[in-house]
Motif scaffolding. Structure first.
Motif, PDB file in Angstrom:
ATOM      1  N   GLU A  28      -0.425  -9.622  -9.056  1.00  8.84           N
ATOM      2  CA  GLU A  28      -1.030  -9.995  -7.778  1.00  8.84           C
ATOM      3  C   GLU A  28      -0.752  -8.939  -6.709  1.00  8.84           C
ATOM      4  O   GLU A  28      -1.601  -8.649  -5.868  1.00  8.84           O
ATOM      5  N   LEU A  29       0.450  -8.361  -6.772  1.00 13.30           N
ATOM      6  CA  LEU A  29       0.802  -7.314  -5.823  1.00 13.30           C
ATOM      7  C   LEU A  29      -0.158  -6.130  -5.986  1.00 13.30           C
ATOM      8  O   LEU A  29      -0.701  -5.598  -5.016  1.00 13.30           O
ATOM      9  N   ARG A  30      -0.376  -5.699  -7.237  1.00 12.26           N
ATOM     10  CA  ARG A  30      -1.292  -4.581  -7.489  1.00 12.26           C
ATOM     11  C   ARG A  30      -2.711  -4.928  -7.058  1.00 12.26           C
ATOM     12  O   ARG A  30      -3.365  -4.143  -6.395  1.00 12.26           O
ATOM     13  N   VAL A  31      -3.157  -6.157  -7.442  1.00 14.29           N
ATOM     14  CA  VAL A  31      -4.513  -6.572  -7.076  1.00 14.29           C
ATOM     15  C   VAL A  31      -4.661  -6.575  -5.551  1.00 14.29           C
ATOM     16  O   VAL A  31      -5.648  -6.070  -5.007  1.00 14.29           O
ATOM     17  N   GLY A  32      -3.659  -7.124  -4.874  1.00 15.91           N
ATOM     18  CA  GLY A  32      -3.690  -7.175  -3.413  1.00 15.91           C
ATOM     19  C   GLY A  32      -3.768  -5.775  -2.815  1.00 15.91           C
ATOM     20  O   GLY A  32      -4.526  -5.528  -1.866  1.00 15.91           O
ATOM     21  N   PHE A  33      -2.998  -4.861  -3.391  1.00 17.17           N
ATOM     22  CA  PHE A  33      -2.981  -3.489  -2.879  1.00 17.17           C
ATOM     23  C   PHE A  33      -4.338  -2.811  -3.103  1.00 17.17           C
ATOM     24  O   PHE A  33      -4.867  -2.136  -2.205  1.00 17.17           O
ATOM     25  N   ILE A  34      -4.912  -3.001  -4.289  1.00 19.36           N
ATOM     26  CA  ILE A  34      -6.219  -2.398  -4.583  1.00 19.36           C
ATOM     27  C   ILE A  34      -7.289  -2.938  -3.633  1.00 19.36           C
ATOM     28  O   ILE A  34      -8.036  -2.178  -3.006  1.00 19.36           O
ATOM     29  N   MET A  35      -7.321  -4.263  -3.506  1.00 23.86           N
ATOM     30  CA  MET A  35      -8.328  -4.863  -2.628  1.00 23.86           C
ATOM     31  C   MET A  35      -8.054  -4.476  -1.182  1.00 23.86           C
ATOM     32  O   MET A  35      -8.978  -4.229  -0.404  1.00 23.86           O
ATOM     33  N   GLY A  36      -6.754  -4.407  -0.806  1.00 22.57           N
ATOM     34  CA  GLY A  36      -6.383  -4.000   0.537  1.00 22.57           C
ATOM     35  C   GLY A  36      -6.871  -2.587   0.840  1.00 22.57           C
ATOM     36  O   GLY A  36      -7.353  -2.305   1.947  1.00 22.57           O
ATOM     37  N   THR A  37      -6.759  -1.694  -0.147  1.00 19.92           N
ATOM     38  CA  THR A  37      -7.201  -0.315   0.053  1.00 19.92           C
ATOM     39  C   THR A  37      -8.709  -0.263   0.299  1.00 19.92           C
ATOM     40  O   THR A  37      -9.174   0.424   1.216  1.00 19.92           O
ATOM     41  N   VAL A  38      -9.454  -1.011  -0.489  1.00 22.38           N
ATOM     42  CA  VAL A  38     -10.913  -1.036  -0.313  1.00 22.38           C
ATOM     43  C   VAL A  38     -11.279  -1.626   1.055  1.00 22.38           C
ATOM     44  O   VAL A  38     -12.025  -1.017   1.832  1.00 22.38           O
ATOM     45  N   CYS A  39     -10.719  -2.809   1.358  1.00 23.09           N
ATOM     46  CA  CYS A  39     -11.051  -3.467   2.621  1.00 23.09           C
ATOM     47  C   CYS A  39     -10.507  -2.673   3.807  1.00 23.09           C
ATOM     48  O   CYS A  39     -11.161  -2.565   4.851  1.00 23.09           O
ATOM     49  N   GLY A  40      -9.295  -2.103   3.654  1.00 25.86           N
ATOM     50  CA  GLY A  40      -8.683  -1.320   4.722  1.00 25.86           C
ATOM     51  C   GLY A  40      -9.528  -0.089   5.064  1.00 25.86           C
ATOM     52  O   GLY A  40      -9.751   0.201   6.243  1.00 25.86           O
ATOM     53  N   SER A  41     -10.011   0.633   4.047  1.00 23.65           N
ATOM     54  CA  SER A  41     -10.837   1.811   4.326  1.00 23.65           C
ATOM     55  C   SER A  41     -12.128   1.400   5.031  1.00 23.65           C
ATOM     56  O   SER A  41     -12.565   2.045   5.990  1.00 23.65           O
ATOM     57  N   THR A  42     -12.713   0.298   4.543  1.00 23.37           N
ATOM     58  CA  THR A  42     -13.967  -0.156   5.157  1.00 23.37           C
ATOM     59  C   THR A  42     -13.759  -0.486   6.629  1.00 23.37           C
ATOM     60  O   THR A  42     -14.464   0.023   7.509  1.00 23.37           O
ATOM     61  N   ILE A  43     -12.751  -1.337   6.888  1.00 20.14           N
ATOM     62  CA  ILE A  43     -12.546  -1.788   8.265  1.00 20.14           C
ATOM     63  C   ILE A  43     -12.074  -0.624   9.141  1.00 20.14           C
ATOM     64  O   ILE A  43     -12.395  -0.553  10.334  1.00 20.14           O
ATOM     65  N   GLY A  44     -11.343   0.336   8.528  1.00 19.65           N
ATOM     66  CA  GLY A  44     -10.908   1.523   9.266  1.00 19.65           C
ATOM     67  C   GLY A  44     -12.112   2.323   9.769  1.00 19.65           C
ATOM     68  O   GLY A  44     -12.166   2.739  10.935  1.00 19.65           O
ATOM     69  N   LEU A  45     -13.087   2.519   8.879  1.00 18.56           N
ATOM     70  CA  LEU A  45     -14.295   3.247   9.262  1.00 18.56           C
ATOM     71  C   LEU A  45     -15.062   2.496  10.350  1.00 18.56           C
ATOM     72  O   LEU A  45     -15.529   3.094  11.324  1.00 18.56           O
TER      73      LEU A  45
END
Lengths: 451, 451
Positions: free
Chosen positions: A358-375
């Motif tokens: 779950e930690l890895r899944v959270g990190f992967i999804m966080g990276t995708v969502c984080g980059s999107t929201i960052g842009l």
């Protein structure tokens, strides 16, 4: 299928309106009792009472009553006089009667038990003494068992005489002290010579439970071993009852509903209250007030970062998305863990792997969502550093949320609280708090760059 | 019970480590296949392969494989050569084999079907053609049926010869064209004279489903009528198969898991991926991105009220609690409706009453939470009007959220989308948006008082 019920419902209503009671009686005698029970769901109280009184065969009344869901059944019983209730209850298998008595107001239950004959009420009171959610609480006591020293011929004769026992799946074999010692299938009886003794053909390794086994465990065993019934014994291995697969289906449905309701911070108890809004609101409120308190804390933490917020007002536009996403991710992880506990797919032995997954899944999804929201943040407010802060906060918040989603239900399970209540609502509030801290913490750290 | 498994697991691991394969083989032949399947959950791939290859009886291998959960089964099959797989699959009932083939990568499935003998693969391909979630997809084709013109004596003899048919609950009776015309219980056979013809004692009104009936509907019928098996017919009433209660238990568990996962915006498909984080993240992401988008809209709406916000910064401290509570209340209502649809307790006929009940409950809870938070706002920021605005917004937001919780799943059901996905996440995002609009709308309206 649904069309058939609509038709039945329309006919029943029309006949009630017209007062065509003899017709109704005739109609009721022709349809399956389970379908009668289904009809009751759509009728108002008056219609229910009329229909119920028109059922002529008390055995069918009993069947209908035992098939009604608890809220409808409780409402209906308030409409009917005590003697009729008692009569109908005496027609039922004891376990169904006990089920209905458990859902009555205490006074009514006591009165009914007083009216009943001694024999019945003793048996029922004995069953009432078991925990409602244990094997003892759901078992049927009308068991058909055979003595190990009987011959196959005698067994078949006993079977032919036993009329009351509706569903015979397995023939349980006992010794002279009623201890459970073996099991036979009906087909086995047909395929051996009539003089064979039961103890020579029976299987001695019987899967069994004791009266205090939790009903969820009973359901697990029935599902795992694909059996149709499981015998219930007391601590000295005396055969006390049997839980059949149709009871197990009810248990599974009930447990799933219970878990689903708890995950949303509601309680399946409210099904007993039908449409009584105040009672239902009172059941849901305690948990909402806890969340209200959590929400105030989140607000208070934001307020502590007031100085940061006043300098960069744009920060406020990402508060809902940061808290919302943390809540969602945490809710997903929590759901998977809670359901895994319930179905037995996850236990303390596999939990470590689940946590890191779950930690890895959270990190992967966080990276995708984080980059999107960052842009989004960068282009919306024309500030790359704002994008960086929002993006970083999102990755962190989502990763933390995912691990919280595993830890919270685990913690609740360890301290003996049902992990289902630790699911989405609890995890969401916790993640609102950490999300805000992470977000404003990051923003304050990078304050110089943001200005 | 769990102790017993721990012991078994420890023993199995020790024997594998020591390479004591003959001992292991002997151990495996003594324990219930369902318990072997359970062991596999805790073993790593290498241990699983060793253990699986040590099972001597291919029938037991087949049983173990059919009892494994899908992800473990798929992983294990990758480790084993094709011939062994084929051999084991041929030992299984067709419906279990089909279940396993469905969960294989397409190539492997095709290879296996090629290796199988013509007879088996034709039967299996026929079953594969049914929808996975239909009665045809879960039925067993090994049915024991009797012709209506047989005598009881002949029926009993047929039963004694039929060795393969494990679970005979009901004896289905067909006419000369294999049309289903009646049903008998085993016990009925034992209680009438041997020369009686089956058509004279059979019950003609058989509850049945067709091959394309949805598995959820099948489960409903089995649960409603308390039956142990339901016959499956084609459109011309030819007997095609039978769904037994143990399949129904699996369906119910599966459907409950599916609903629970969907409600959290996850998919039960991820159970197939075990611990593969990227694949799991990809399954959960689409829905998270939708919510991300919803969160940005919520933020954007807040940003539109920037002027109000800059004048009364204190407003920001109640944003999390307003959106959070709306989400919680909406999630509760949605959960109750989604589960109600799934168990059949709520349908379009009772929906109106449910809607107004939830509206009332939402309003009552909103009044309690609104007064509480209003007082908190008043004393915290020393402004009674702020208290009034926050309280009013809370009552409105919670009432709207509750009704949205009923309307969203209903809408999804009407347009043919599974209402479970409309539950908490969708409703929460929708309520974030309306909550913010209501809150800042109210604040802007009362702006003069707040300053």
């Amino acid at each position: 299928m649904e069309q058939k019920h609509q038709l039945l419902l329309d006919t029943a209503r029309r006949l009630i309106r017209r007062g065509a009671y003899p017709h109704l009686s005739k109609l009721l005698s022709k349809i399956h009792p389970a379908d009668i029970a289904h009809l009751f769901r759509y009728l108002d109280l008056k219609e229910q009472r009329i229909l119920f009184n028109l059922i002529e065969d008390p055995e069918i009344s009993a069947y209908v009553l035992s098939e009604l869901d608890h809220s409808t059944g409780a409402q209906l019983l308030e409409q009917i006089d005590r003697e009729t209730i008692t009569e109908v209850l005496q027609e039922m298998p004891y376990d169904d009667a006990v089920d209905i008595i458990r859902n009555m107001p205490d006074e009514l239950a006591e009165e009914i038990l007083n009216i009943m004959q001694d024999e019945d009420s003793t048996e029922i009171e004995q069953l009432l003494s078991y925990d409602e959610d244990s094997a003892g609480g759901i078992m049927s006591t009308e068991i058909f068992s055979l003595r190990e020293d009987m011959s196959v011929q005698e067994a078949i004769e006993a079977l032919q005489r036993a009329e009351d026992v509706e569903m015979v799946f397995y023939l349980y074999v006992t010794d002279e002290y009623n201890h459970l010692v073996g099991v036979l299938s009906l087909r086995q009886l047909l395929t051996v010579p009539p003089q064979t003794q039961l103890k020579d053909i029976m299987t001695r390794d019987v899967i069994r439970v004791t009266t205090d086994t939790d009903q969820e465990e009973v359901a697990h065993l029935v599902a795992r071993y694909n059996i149709l019934a499981i015998p219930v014994v007391d601590e000295s291995n005396k055969l006390m009852g049997i839980v059949t697969v149709d009871d197990v289906i009810d248990v599974m449905r009930e447990e799933a509903t219970e878990d689903i309701f708890k995950m949303a911070g509601a309680s399946e108890e409210e099904l007993l209250y039908g449409f009584k809004s105040f009672k239902i609101a009172r059941l849901r409120l305690p948990w909402l007030l806890v969340n209200l308190f959590g929400g105030v804390i989140t607000g208070y933490l934001m307020w502590m970062f007031k100085a940061t917020l006043e300098q960069i007002v744009a920060l406020v536009s990402f508060v809902p998305v940061i808290t919302g996403m943390g809540g969602n991710v945490g809710g997903q992880s929590a759901t998977i863990v809670v359901r895994g506990f319930a179905t037995g797919r996850i236990d303390m032995g596999t939990l470590r792997r689940v946590f890191f997954k779950e930690l890895r899944v959270g990190f992967i999804m966080g990276t995708v969502c984080g980059s999107t929201i960052g842009l989004v943040a960068w282009f919306w407010h024309h500030n790359p550093y704002l994008g960086l802060v929002v993006g970083l906060a999102m990755v962190t918040a989502m990763t933390v949320a995912a691990s919280m989603g595993v830890l919270a239900p685990t913690f609740f399970k360890k301290i003996g609280v049902d992990p289902a209540i630790a699911s989405s609502p609890f995890v969401q509030t916790a993640n609102d708090i950490t999300g805000i801290l992470i977000y404003f913490g990051t923003a304050t750290m990078f304050l110089q760059l943001l200005l």
